[in-house]
Design an enzyme around this catalytic site. Structure first.
Site, PDB file in Angstrom:
ATOM      1  N   GLY A 154       0.829  -1.202   0.000  1.00 13.82           N
ATOM      2  CA  GLY A 154       0.000   0.000   0.000  1.00 13.82           C
ATOM      3  C   GLY A 154       0.858   1.244   0.000  1.00 13.82           C
ATOM      4  O   GLY A 154       2.024   1.217   0.416  1.00 13.82           O
ATOM      5  N   TYR A 200      -6.739   7.516  -0.145  1.00 14.05           N
ATOM      6  CA  TYR A 200      -6.346   6.388   0.716  1.00 14.05           C
ATOM      7  C   TYR A 200      -7.555   5.811   1.456  1.00 14.05           C
ATOM      8  O   TYR A 200      -7.763   4.593   1.495  1.00 14.05           O
ATOM      9  CB  TYR A 200      -5.290   6.885   1.708  1.00 14.05           C
ATOM     10  CG  TYR A 200      -4.691   5.809   2.587  1.00 14.05           C
ATOM     11  CD1 TYR A 200      -3.662   4.996   2.124  1.00 14.05           C
ATOM     12  CD2 TYR A 200      -5.149   5.612   3.888  1.00 14.05           C
ATOM     13  CE1 TYR A 200      -3.108   4.018   2.941  1.00 14.05           C
ATOM     14  CE2 TYR A 200      -4.600   4.640   4.706  1.00 14.05           C
ATOM     15  CZ  TYR A 200      -3.577   3.850   4.227  1.00 14.05           C
ATOM     16  OH  TYR A 200      -3.029   2.873   5.040  1.00 14.05           O
TER      17      TYR A 200
HETATM   18  P1  NAP Z   1       5.660   0.650   4.009  1.00  8.17           P
HETATM   19  O1  NAP Z   1       6.558   0.549   5.191  1.00  8.17           O
HETATM   20  O2  NAP Z   1       5.638   1.912   3.215  1.00  8.17           O
HETATM   21  O3  NAP Z   1       5.961  -0.588   3.024  1.00  8.17           O
HETATM   22  C1  NAP Z   1       5.210  -0.719   1.873  1.00  8.17           C
HETATM   23  C2  NAP Z   1       5.546  -2.017   1.162  1.00  8.17           C
HETATM   24  O4  NAP Z   1       4.669  -2.121   0.027  1.00  8.17           O
HETATM   25  C3  NAP Z   1       6.962  -2.052   0.606  1.00  8.17           C
HETATM   26  O5  NAP Z   1       7.448  -3.376   0.672  1.00  8.17           O
HETATM   27  C4  NAP Z   1       6.777  -1.626  -0.857  1.00  8.17           C
HETATM   28  O6  NAP Z   1       7.771  -2.132  -1.730  1.00  8.17           O
HETATM   29  C5  NAP Z   1       5.441  -2.295  -1.152  1.00  8.17           C
HETATM   30  N1  NAP Z   1       4.742  -1.710  -2.293  1.00  8.17           N
HETATM   31  C6  NAP Z   1       4.308  -0.436  -2.452  1.00  8.17           C
HETATM   32  N2  NAP Z   1       3.739  -0.284  -3.669  1.00  8.17           N
HETATM   33  C7  NAP Z   1       3.823  -1.496  -4.281  1.00  8.17           C
HETATM   34  C8  NAP Z   1       3.467  -1.985  -5.564  1.00  8.17           C
HETATM   35  N3  NAP Z   1       2.861  -1.199  -6.467  1.00  8.17           N
HETATM   36  N4  NAP Z   1       3.735  -3.279  -5.859  1.00  8.17           N
HETATM   37  C9  NAP Z   1       4.330  -4.080  -4.960  1.00  8.17           C
HETATM   38  N5  NAP Z   1       4.701  -3.693  -3.736  1.00  8.17           N
HETATM   39  C10 NAP Z   1       4.463  -2.407  -3.407  1.00  8.17           C
HETATM   40  O7  NAP Z   1       4.137   0.395   4.415  1.00  8.17           O
HETATM   41  P2  NAP Z   1       3.513  -0.143   5.812  1.00  8.17           P
HETATM   42  O8  NAP Z   1       3.370   0.995   6.723  1.00  8.17           O
HETATM   43  O9  NAP Z   1       4.235  -1.368   6.249  1.00  8.17           O
HETATM   44  O10 NAP Z   1       2.045  -0.509   5.319  1.00  8.17           O
HETATM   45  C11 NAP Z   1       1.691  -1.810   4.880  1.00  8.17           C
HETATM   46  C12 NAP Z   1       0.187  -1.845   4.652  1.00  8.17           C
HETATM   47  O11 NAP Z   1      -0.486  -1.525   5.864  1.00  8.17           O
HETATM   48  C13 NAP Z   1      -0.307  -0.826   3.624  1.00  8.17           C
HETATM   49  O12 NAP Z   1      -1.357  -1.378   2.875  1.00  8.17           O
HETATM   50  C14 NAP Z   1      -0.796   0.304   4.475  1.00  8.17           C
HETATM   51  O13 NAP Z   1      -1.779   1.068   3.800  1.00  8.17           O
HETATM   52  C15 NAP Z   1      -1.382  -0.457   5.640  1.00  8.17           C
HETATM   53  N6  NAP Z   1      -1.495   0.334   6.848  1.00  8.17           N
HETATM   54  C16 NAP Z   1      -0.396   0.880   7.414  1.00  8.17           C
HETATM   55  C17 NAP Z   1      -0.556   1.623   8.574  1.00  8.17           C
HETATM   56  C18 NAP Z   1       0.620   2.235   9.262  1.00  8.17           C
HETATM   57  O14 NAP Z   1       0.382   2.975  10.222  1.00  8.17           O
HETATM   58  N7  NAP Z   1       1.835   1.970   8.866  1.00  8.17           N
HETATM   59  C19 NAP Z   1      -1.816   1.822   9.130  1.00  8.17           C
HETATM   60  C20 NAP Z   1      -2.910   1.254   8.521  1.00  8.17           C
HETATM   61  C21 NAP Z   1      -2.746   0.490   7.374  1.00  8.17           C
HETATM   62  P3  NAP Z   1       9.204  -1.341  -1.891  1.00  8.17           P
HETATM   63  O15 NAP Z   1       9.970  -1.655  -0.633  1.00  8.17           O
HETATM   64  O16 NAP Z   1       9.819  -1.931  -3.093  1.00  8.17           O
HETATM   65  O17 NAP Z   1       8.877   0.120  -2.009  1.00  8.17           O
END
Ligand code: NAP
Length: 241
Positions: free
Chosen positions: A85, A148
């Protein structure tokens, strides 16, 4: 019996990394997908021994190729965790179509793309576990995040509809709605905004990626066959309804 095969999109960093590691430690054979950060993916694979697969989950053809490669390497896919995401935060009156579209394609169309590639096999084999990562901001809405919030709300509807389709075929489809979790995504939020957000979390801290991984592990278990179409909120009590 050979171990079940799990694909975690965005599985090399943040929440996805914790999910990949938790599944691997629990004995699943894990494939971690990522978009383009090769350095982090290589470090992740070296550290964990989990193979990383680069493809863009917003692109259907790339998903087809990626899923085919993972199946060839590890076997039929039993579990998909749609975790990849992105955010492109702007208020609607200053948002470009591209910022809307990129978020919708990456966060929501990716769920179609990945599920469409594996669902026929899961139906044939009579088993599947799909977990989609939504967000508290898809439930409650968030200023500056119409793109989002809409994508994550969409994930919750997608989850329930597909749960109904899969229920008679041994396929469960559930969502997790994380609150604010300490990852690169949240570290991008200005500190003063983050401090304000933490004050709204009754548990008094940001979530840890491992807090979310624990929920995924629970939902993908073979014994969790009666849990489908549900959303588990993991948000430190920030949002309840
Ligand atoms: P993050 O640290 O930014 O990591 C995102 C991951 O997604 C990375 O591995 C990235 O790959 C990959 N990615 C992004 N775009 C992609 C694409 N088009 N194709 C394949 N892979 C892709 O994100 P996170 O915070 O761990 O979030 C993970 C999920 O939880 C997301 O869906 C986010 O919306 C959700 N979420 C997060 C939070 C929060 O507070 N962190 C809260 C609610 C929901 P690269 O490493 O190659 O860039």
């Amino acid at each position: 019996m050979s171990s079940q095969v799990a694909v975690v999109t965005g599985g090399t960093r943040g929440i996805g990394e914790a999910v990949s590691i938790a599944l691997s430690k629990a004995g699943y054979s894990v494939a971690a997908n990522y978009a383009g950060n090769k350095e982090r993916a290589a470090q992740f694979s070296e550290r964990t021994g989990i193979p990383a697969y680069q493809f863009d989950v917003s692109d259907f053809e790339q998903c087809q190729t990626g899923v085919a490669k993972i199946t060839e390497d590890l076997g039929d896919i039993d579990i998909v965790v749609n975790n990849a995401g992105i955010t492109r935060d702007r208020t609607l009156h200053s948002m470009e179509f591209e910022q809307w579209n990129e978020v919708l394609q990456t966060n929501l169309s990716s769920c179609f793309n990945m599920c469409r590639c594996v669902i026929e096999g899961m139906r044939e084999r009579g088993f599947g576990r799909i977990v989609n990562i939504g967000s508290v901001n898809g439930q409650a809405g968030q200023y500056g995040q119409v793109n989002y919030s809409a994508s994550k709300s969409g994930i919750h509807g997608f989850t329930k509809a597909l749960a109904k389709e899969g229920a008679g075929k041994g396929i469960t489809v559930n969502a997790i709605a994380p609150g604010y979790v300490d990852t690169d995504m949240v570290r991008a939020v200005p500190e003063r905004v983050l401090e304000k957000i933490i004050r709204t979390i009754p548990v008094g801290r940001l979530g840890r990626a491992e807090d979310i991984a624990r929920g995924v592990l629970f939902l993908v278990d073979e014994e969790a066959s009666f849990i489908t179409g549900s959303t588990i909120d993991i948000n430190g009590g920030q949002h309840m309804y």
